[in-house]
Design a protein around this motif. Structure first.
Motif, PDB file in Angstrom:
ATOM      1  N   PHE A  32       0.928  -1.192  -0.042  1.00 46.92           N
ATOM      2  CA  PHE A  32       0.292  -0.109  -0.016  1.00 46.92           C
ATOM      3  C   PHE A  32       0.796   1.147   0.104  1.00 46.92           C
ATOM      4  O   PHE A  32       0.615   2.260  -0.596  1.00 46.92           O
ATOM      5  CB  PHE A  32      -1.008   0.050   1.310  1.00 46.92           C
ATOM      6  CG  PHE A  32      -1.742   1.173   1.585  1.00 46.92           C
ATOM      7  CD1 PHE A  32      -2.769   1.423   0.721  1.00 46.92           C
ATOM      8  CD2 PHE A  32      -1.561   1.810   2.731  1.00 46.92           C
ATOM      9  CE1 PHE A  32      -3.378   2.695   1.211  1.00 46.92           C
ATOM     10  CE2 PHE A  32      -2.161   3.058   2.955  1.00 46.92           C
ATOM     11  CZ  PHE A  32      -3.052   3.495   1.966  1.00 46.92           C
ATOM     12  N   MET A  40      -4.391   0.319  -5.906  1.00 49.24           N
ATOM     13  CA  MET A  40      -5.738   0.138  -5.291  1.00 49.24           C
ATOM     14  C   MET A  40      -6.645  -0.504  -6.376  1.00 49.24           C
ATOM     15  O   MET A  40      -7.467  -1.250  -6.225  1.00 49.24           O
ATOM     16  CB  MET A  40      -6.149   1.594  -4.423  1.00 49.24           C
ATOM     17  CG  MET A  40      -7.401   1.003  -3.651  1.00 49.24           C
ATOM     18  SD  MET A  40      -7.149   0.035  -2.284  1.00 49.24           S
ATOM     19  CE  MET A  40      -6.412   1.231  -1.112  1.00 49.24           C
ATOM     20  N   GLN A  45     -14.201   6.158  -5.093  1.00 49.50           N
ATOM     21  CA  GLN A  45     -14.390   4.791  -4.423  1.00 49.50           C
ATOM     22  C   GLN A  45     -12.735   4.329  -4.011  1.00 49.50           C
ATOM     23  O   GLN A  45     -12.597   3.600  -2.974  1.00 49.50           O
ATOM     24  CB  GLN A  45     -14.480   3.836  -5.399  1.00 49.50           C
ATOM     25  CG  GLN A  45     -16.065   3.849  -5.742  1.00 49.50           C
ATOM     26  CD  GLN A  45     -16.591   2.993  -6.695  1.00 49.50           C
ATOM     27  OE1 GLN A  45     -16.122   3.265  -8.110  1.00 49.50           O
ATOM     28  NE2 GLN A  45     -17.179   1.724  -6.584  1.00 49.50           N
ATOM     29  N   LEU A  46     -11.769   4.744  -4.798  1.00 53.14           N
ATOM     30  CA  LEU A  46     -10.448   4.308  -4.598  1.00 53.14           C
ATOM     31  C   LEU A  46      -9.953   5.065  -3.354  1.00 53.14           C
ATOM     32  O   LEU A  46      -9.264   4.484  -2.524  1.00 53.14           O
ATOM     33  CB  LEU A  46      -9.510   4.560  -5.601  1.00 53.14           C
ATOM     34  CG  LEU A  46     -10.076   3.795  -6.965  1.00 53.14           C
ATOM     35  CD1 LEU A  46      -9.165   4.369  -8.284  1.00 53.14           C
ATOM     36  CD2 LEU A  46      -9.668   2.339  -6.665  1.00 53.14           C
ATOM     37  N   ARG A  47     -10.229   6.326  -3.475  1.00 54.25           N
ATOM     38  CA  ARG A  47      -9.953   7.056  -2.267  1.00 54.25           C
ATOM     39  C   ARG A  47     -10.423   6.625  -0.947  1.00 54.25           C
ATOM     40  O   ARG A  47      -9.543   6.897   0.182  1.00 54.25           O
ATOM     41  CB  ARG A  47     -10.380   8.706  -2.503  1.00 54.25           C
ATOM     42  CG  ARG A  47      -9.856   9.661  -1.500  1.00 54.25           C
ATOM     43  CD  ARG A  47     -11.140  10.595  -1.423  1.00 54.25           C
ATOM     44  NE  ARG A  47     -11.996  10.467  -0.263  1.00 54.25           N
ATOM     45  CZ  ARG A  47     -13.255  10.613  -0.262  1.00 54.25           C
ATOM     46  NH1 ARG A  47     -13.767  11.083  -1.332  1.00 54.25           N
ATOM     47  NH2 ARG A  47     -14.024  10.221   0.787  1.00 54.25           N
ATOM     48  N   LYS A  48     -11.570   6.250  -0.856  1.00 53.17           N
ATOM     49  CA  LYS A  48     -12.177   5.840   0.411  1.00 53.17           C
ATOM     50  C   LYS A  48     -11.388   4.607   0.966  1.00 53.17           C
ATOM     51  O   LYS A  48     -10.947   4.212   2.137  1.00 53.17           O
ATOM     52  CB  LYS A  48     -13.690   5.305   0.015  1.00 53.17           C
ATOM     53  CG  LYS A  48     -14.615   6.570   0.166  1.00 53.17           C
ATOM     54  CD  LYS A  48     -16.137   6.073  -0.180  1.00 53.17           C
ATOM     55  CE  LYS A  48     -16.822   7.243  -0.323  1.00 53.17           C
ATOM     56  NZ  LYS A  48     -18.237   6.985  -1.034  1.00 53.17           N
ATOM     57  N   GLY A  49     -11.073   3.718  -0.187  1.00 57.72           N
ATOM     58  CA  GLY A  49     -10.444   2.486   0.240  1.00 57.72           C
ATOM     59  C   GLY A  49      -8.841   2.733   0.850  1.00 57.72           C
ATOM     60  O   GLY A  49      -8.452   2.256   1.699  1.00 57.72           O
ATOM     61  N   ILE A  50      -8.239   3.755   0.342  1.00 55.71           N
ATOM     62  CA  ILE A  50      -7.091   4.275   0.836  1.00 55.71           C
ATOM     63  C   ILE A  50      -7.107   5.001   2.474  1.00 55.71           C
ATOM     64  O   ILE A  50      -6.329   4.379   3.018  1.00 55.71           O
ATOM     65  CB  ILE A  50      -6.385   5.569  -0.055  1.00 55.71           C
ATOM     66  CG1 ILE A  50      -5.928   4.946  -1.699  1.00 55.71           C
ATOM     67  CG2 ILE A  50      -5.293   6.030   0.333  1.00 55.71           C
ATOM     68  CD1 ILE A  50      -5.782   5.720  -2.801  1.00 55.71           C
ATOM     69  N   GLU A  51      -8.076   5.808   2.405  1.00 57.11           N
ATOM     70  CA  GLU A  51      -8.167   6.404   3.775  1.00 57.11           C
ATOM     71  C   GLU A  51      -8.804   5.217   4.762  1.00 57.11           C
ATOM     72  O   GLU A  51      -8.080   5.340   5.968  1.00 57.11           O
ATOM     73  CB  GLU A  51      -9.365   7.290   3.826  1.00 57.11           C
ATOM     74  CG  GLU A  51      -8.626   8.559   2.850  1.00 57.11           C
ATOM     75  CD  GLU A  51      -9.501   9.775   2.796  1.00 57.11           C
ATOM     76  OE1 GLU A  51     -10.768   9.714   3.148  1.00 57.11           O
ATOM     77  OE2 GLU A  51      -9.358  10.709   2.333  1.00 57.11           O
TER      78      GLU A  51
END
Lengths: 168, 168
Positions: free
Chosen positions: A35, A129, B20-26
Motif C-alpha cells: 500500500f 488500489m 471509491q479508491l480514495r475511500k479504500g486508501i483512507e
DNA sequence: TTGGAATGTCAACAAGGCTGACATAAAGTT
DNA sequence: AACTTTATGTCAGCCTTGTTGACATTCCAA
C-alpha cells in the motif's frame, strides 16, 4: 439454521479460529507494505517521507483545515507535525493563512506545486488500489472496507466517516 | 448482463471512481492504526517497539528460521534487524543457535519468556481482529483477505502464501 | 585454495516519533 | 480590565528504527 458451516452455539456467533485471525493479521502486515510502496518510492527521490505524504493527503482532502484538526486526524504531536509542515511551507508546497474569524488559527492549503505532488502520489497509490480492487471484484471490495472500518479506533472511525461523506 | 451497476464498456471491466479508491486508501490508513494500537501499548510499557513485535511474530511463526529469511520477510537491512535481535537475545526472549549443517547460519527461536510476550501481543491483536471480523461477517472477511492479497508486492505475496499454508 | 555467502559489528546519519518548556497572540470569561 | 484558555510555533533533547559504508569472521563449495 446452522447451515453455513454450522457450529454448536447459535447462529449469530461467528467462530473464528486463531489460524483464521492470524492470516488476517499477516495479510494486513504484508498488504500495508504494498500500500505504501509506490508513494514511498516517489517521496524518497524528492527528499520527503511518509509523514509528508500524510500531511499533503489530508490538506488536499480538506483545504483550509487547521493545524489542530490535522493533528487530530494524524494522531501525532504538534512538534512532529510542525517539523513536516515547516518544510512543506518552505518548499512552497503548502500555504498557511492566518484565520480571518479566529486569527490564532492557521488554515492550510496546497499550492499548485503541492497539488501536483499530491496528484503524483495519489495516482500511484490509486493505481495499485485499482488493480487490487479489479482483481478482487466488487463484493470483495465491499467486504474489505467493512472489515477495515470495524478495525478502526473510535476517533479514527469518526474521521474516516466524515471524510467519506465529504465532497471530493 | 449489465445488471449490477451497469456501465457502458463491457461486463468484465470494473469501473472504479477515484472517490471509491480514495475511500479504500483512507480506510487502509485509519485501519492500520487500529491494527497496531493494542500491541503498541503493550510494547511501550515493556520498552520495545513495533520492530520487536515483527521479529517476535515471525520467529514464532517459523521457529528455527534464519536471520536471512527473517530479513527477506521484514524487508529491512541486517543492521536494523540485528539491533532489534540483539536486545531480544540479551533480554532472554530469543535464542540464537548456530546451525549444525551450516554453521554460518543462526537459527532463531523464542524462549519461554519470548513465547509469553508473543502470546500477549497476538492475543491483543487477535482480539481486535476477531471483533472486526465478527462485526463485518464472514463474507466481508473473505473479501477483506482477497483484496489485501491483491495489494501485496510479489515478494510479500510469496511470503504470505507460504505462511498461510504453514502448520500452526 | 580461493571466492563468495552468511553473519556480526562499528560508525555515522536521517526521519519522524516523543516530552518538556516557553513564547505569543487571540479569544473567551469573570 | 484582568485573568484564563486555546491555537500555534519553536527550541532542545531523547528514542526507535530505518539507512549506508566498511570491515572481520566463518565456512561452504567449486
Amino acid at each position: 439454521m446452522a447451515e453455513s458451516g454450522g457450529h454448536p452455539g447459535g447462529e449469530n456467533l461467528l467462530f473464528l479460529t486463531d489460524d483464521q485471525l492470524r492470516k488476517g493479521i499477516e495479510a494486513m502486515f504484508f498488504a500495508y507494505r504494498g500500500f505504501t510502496a509506490d508513494p514511498d518510492r516517489i517521496l524518497i527521490e524528492k527528499g520527503y517521507g511518509r509523514a509528508h505524504h500524510r500531511a499533503i493527503h489530508f490538506i488536499n482532502r480538506s483545504p483550509g483545515t487547521t493545524v489542530n484538526n490535522l493533528l487530530s486526524i494524524l494522531g501525532v504531536t504538534k512538534q512532529s507535525l510542525n517539523r513536516v509542515l515547516r518544510t512543506l511551507i518552505e518548499d512552497g508546497l503548502v500555504e498557511s493563512l492566518v484565520g480571518t474569524r479566529d486569527k490564532r488559527e492557521r488554515h492550510l492549503f496546497l499550492t499548485d506545486a503541492g497539488a501536483e505532488l499530491e496528484r503524483e502520489l495519489s495516482d500511484a497509490q490509486r493505481s495499485r488500489m485499482r488493480d487490487a480492487f479489479r482483481a478482487a471484484g466488487p463484493d470483495s471490495v465491499a467486504g474489505f472496507r467493512t472489515v477495515l472500518e470495524a478495525m478502526m479506533d473510535g476517533d479514527m472511525r469518526r474521521h474516516y466517516k466524515r471524510l467519506k461523506e465529504a465532497p471530493q
